[in-house]
Design an enzyme around this catalytic site. Structure first.
Site, PDB file in Angstrom:
ATOM      1  N   LYS A   1      40.845  86.334  80.562  1.00 31.41           N
ATOM      2  CA  LYS A   1      40.417  87.448  79.702  1.00 31.41           C
ATOM      3  C   LYS A   1      39.692  88.500  80.548  1.00 31.41           C
ATOM      4  CE  LYS A   1      38.822  84.114  77.055  1.00 31.41           C
ATOM      5  NZ  LYS A   1      38.239  83.281  76.015  1.00 31.41           N
TER       6      LYS A   1
ATOM      7  N   ASP B   1      36.463  76.675  73.158  1.00 31.44           N
ATOM      8  CA  ASP B   1      36.425  77.144  71.763  1.00 31.44           C
ATOM      9  C   ASP B   1      37.494  76.476  70.888  1.00 31.44           C
ATOM     10  OD1 ASP B   1      38.398  78.532  73.139  1.00 31.44           O
ATOM     11  OD2 ASP B   1      37.851  80.517  72.396  1.00 31.44           O
TER      12      ASP B   1
HETATM   13  C1  GLC Z   1      41.636  81.960  77.278  1.00 34.00           C
HETATM   14  C2  GLC Z   1      40.840  80.852  77.927  1.00 34.00           C
HETATM   15  C3  GLC Z   1      40.794  79.627  77.036  1.00 34.00           C
HETATM   16  C4  GLC Z   1      40.297  80.003  75.655  1.00 34.00           C
HETATM   17  C5  GLC Z   1      41.159  81.118  75.093  1.00 34.00           C
HETATM   18  C6  GLC Z   1      40.695  81.568  73.724  1.00 34.00           C
HETATM   19  O1  GLC Z   1      42.960  81.581  77.202  1.00 34.00           O
HETATM   20  O2  GLC Z   1      41.402  80.532  79.171  1.00 34.00           O
HETATM   21  O3  GLC Z   1      39.941  78.645  77.586  1.00 34.00           O
HETATM   22  O4  GLC Z   1      40.334  78.897  74.836  1.00 34.00           O
HETATM   23  O5  GLC Z   1      41.143  82.230  75.967  1.00 34.00           O
HETATM   24  O6  GLC Z   1      39.392  82.048  73.754  1.00 34.00           O
END
Ligand code: GLC
Length: 570
Positions: free
Chosen positions: A265, A301
């Site tokens: 991200k 998450d």
């Molecule tokens: C990105 C992160 C992952 C997380 C997802 C949603 O893909 O790498 O760990 O769960 O974003 O936030």
């Protein structure tokens, strides 16, 4: 002046002017579409119907290709029955095996332009057979990730978490939780008491220079936010256990040890990849020396979403995030996890954080990528990585739509020759606009007009709005279908007869059709006999972390007690 696009090919040998003037009947269109596109004909049919001025009725197209013309029967979105597989957008609706295409009553989209608009957006329409191909690729990649010998080269890492079971409702206590990884950073105070959950939280901004700065700066900032929160909530004299929802790919070597594999991200802080984020947090807390907290658990998450939904529904076995990023976790039997090096005690299962956002990083999604996906990737902070995530999630969706709109504008297919510096600016078309535009009722484009006004367009016609809505709908539908393919793979792989999927994230939460689109597509892709439900998770990142931490705290208490007992006995 339509028609000056480089890669726009005519839909068929039928010329554009033929299409605009011939007295076309729906039945003829169906036949033409069938000949042109075979299995894909329904999508093309939608496009063709948009060229037909003045039709008020509904055309019911069955998936076997036959069609009936009737006048209605499709409910508007606001009267949508609950629990039924039904979608309605500006493009029509899907019910069971029928596709109901709503005809434009005004026929206002200029015939020629519409034809070219369809050519520009067609790459977003992915064939059913391609979704099935994608599922095969995904399953293979999931297996590679789980395998002891294949994991090191696998792109989808399938990290075992140290969370083994769903909550039993007996979790209790006051827990401090941190949620890092979405748009906002939050500190929360959660009081668990059986089914009762009380929560207070505060959002703290993480400035961009910190998101792209050093790890020390990031963790010092986090520690400072914890301090402020504790001070504001009069918690300074308490020693509270802390749960950390850290939503990035981590190799866990314990419930309270998580090595960051790589940033995803918008984050790229130096000196954190390859390090245990819990250790970095504790060091930052010690550097301050004015707060007394200990992190007992770190979770993704997705695990938070699963745990918080399982708190209410014990069938929950998948956690899904559709927000800034996308990812899923699920409960896997330990015997299927070659990587697993934990104990083999009951419950013989473990939650796997798939990190499916990285699917496609080896080129396996190139067969469905569009030129817009490639551009988004090229200008991201992690080119070549998180390919699947970039085709689905909120951090990128607005930008994909912006690129398409800008291409249409440059080719004079929208906004009648007007320009906007805003629409030309990378990142300026937010994903929330997609949800807002798609929430507009047909022929009442209040949100859409407001958004384009904000973006600097002076005159925005209904036709412009319809085209924008169409673009948004295709991009978001593809995202929903791609995520559905992933969920269907997990459901088929688990083979449980009934599974609840706990879902969190702003994209899913605020998009008007995402849920329905997913239910429709998963139903189509999942093995017969498997029942599923998509359940919105309420604050999974906070509640989930609190539940896992409460269990860890209780187990630590039990361990302490037994070691005291042992000492006394000795
Ligand atoms: C990105 C992160 C992952 C997380 C997802 C949603 O893909 O790498 O760990 O769960 O974003 O936030």
């Amino acid at each position: 002046m339509a028609g000056n696009l480089e890669e726009v090919k005519p839909i068929d040998s039928t010329s554009e002017s033929d299409m605009s003037t011939a007295p076309l009947k729906p039945e003829i269109l169906v036949e033409t579409a069938k000949k042109m596109m075979g299995r894909e004909f329904q999508h093309v049919l939608g496009a063709l119907l948009n060229m037909l001025p003045g039709y008020e009725e509904m055309l019911e197209v069955k998936t076997d290709g036959s069609c009936n013309v009737s006048n209605g029967g499709v409910q508007r979105q606001d009267s949508k029955p609950k629990g039924e597989i039904k979608r309605q957008s500006s493009r029509g609706s899907v019910k069971g095996d029928k596709v109901l295409i709503r005809r434009k009553s005004s026929g206002k989209i200029r015939d020629k332009s519409k034809c070219n608009v369809e050519n520009v957006v067609r790459p977003f329409i992915v064939k059913d057979e391609d979704y099935k191909k994608l599922m095969g690729v995904m399953l293979e990649q999931f297996e590679n990730g789980l395998g002891k010998d294949t994991n090191s080269t696998a792109k989808v890492k399938m990290f075992p978490t140290y969370v083994r079971d769903v909550p039993d409702g007996s979790e209790e206590g006051d827990i401090l939780a941190l949620d890092l990884g979405g748009t906002n950073f939050r500190v929360l105070l959660i009081s668990l008491n059986g089914q009762e959950v009380k929560m207070e939280s505060k959002i703290y901004v993480i400035p961009q220079q910190i998101m792209l700065g050093s790890g020390t700066q990031l963790f010092d900032h986090i520690a400072e936010c914890i301090y402020k929160f504790m001070k504001d909530h009069k918690l300074m004299d308490k020693k509270l256990p802390l749960g950390f929802t850290f939503s990035f790919p981590c190799k866990q070597i314990g419930l309270d040890k998580a090595i960051l594999a790589q940033w995803t991200k918008g984050f790229k802080c130096e000196g954190v990849e390859g390090e245990d984020v819990v250790r970095l947090l504790h060091e930052a807390i010690q550097r301050r020396g004015d707060i007394d907290v200990e992190c007992l658990a770190v979770i993704n998450d997705t695990v938070g979403a699963l745990m918080s939904c399982a708190h209410e529904d014990r069938n929950c076995a998948i956690g899904l995030i559709l927000g800034t990023g996308t990812n899923a976790c699920y409960i896997e039997k330990t015997e299927n996890v070659g990587l697993w090096d934990g104990d083999n005690d009951e419950p013989h299962q473990v939650m796997i954080n798939t990190e499916w956002g990285a699917l496609g990083d080896d080129g396996c999604l190139d067969f469905i990528k569009t030129e817009y996906d490639r551009q988004v990737d090229k200008h991201s902070i992690n080119p070549g990585r998180q390919v699947y995530e970039k085709m689905i999630s909120g951090m990128y969706m607005g930008e994909i739509v912006r690129l398409v709109l800008e291409k249409l504008r440059k080719n004079n297919l929208i906004f009648q020759g007007q320009e906007s510096e805003e629409l030309k600016s990378r990142g300026r078309f937010y994903t929330k606009y997609v949800s807002e535009i798609e929430s507009d009722e047909e022929d009442n484009f209040t949100n859409t007009k407001q958004i384009f006004k904000e973006l600097g367009f002076e005159k925005v016609s209904d036709e412009d709005c319809r085209i924008a809505q169409h673009v948004c709908s295709l991009v978001s539908t593809r995202a929903a279908y791609l995520a559905s393919a992933g969920i269907a793979v997990l459901l088929n792989k688990m083979g449980r007869p009934e599974v609840t999927v706990g879902v969190d994230g702003s994209l899913y939460r605020f998009h008007p059709h995402f849920h329905d689109l997913m239910v429709e597509k998963i139903t189509h892709l999942v093995n017969p006999g498997i029942k599923f439900k998509l359940m919105l998770s309420n604050d999974g990142s906070g509640k989930g972390a609190a539940i896992v931490t409460a269990v860890a705290n209780r187990m630590r208490g039990q361990k302490d007690e037994s070691s005291i007992r042992q000492e006394v006995e000795n």
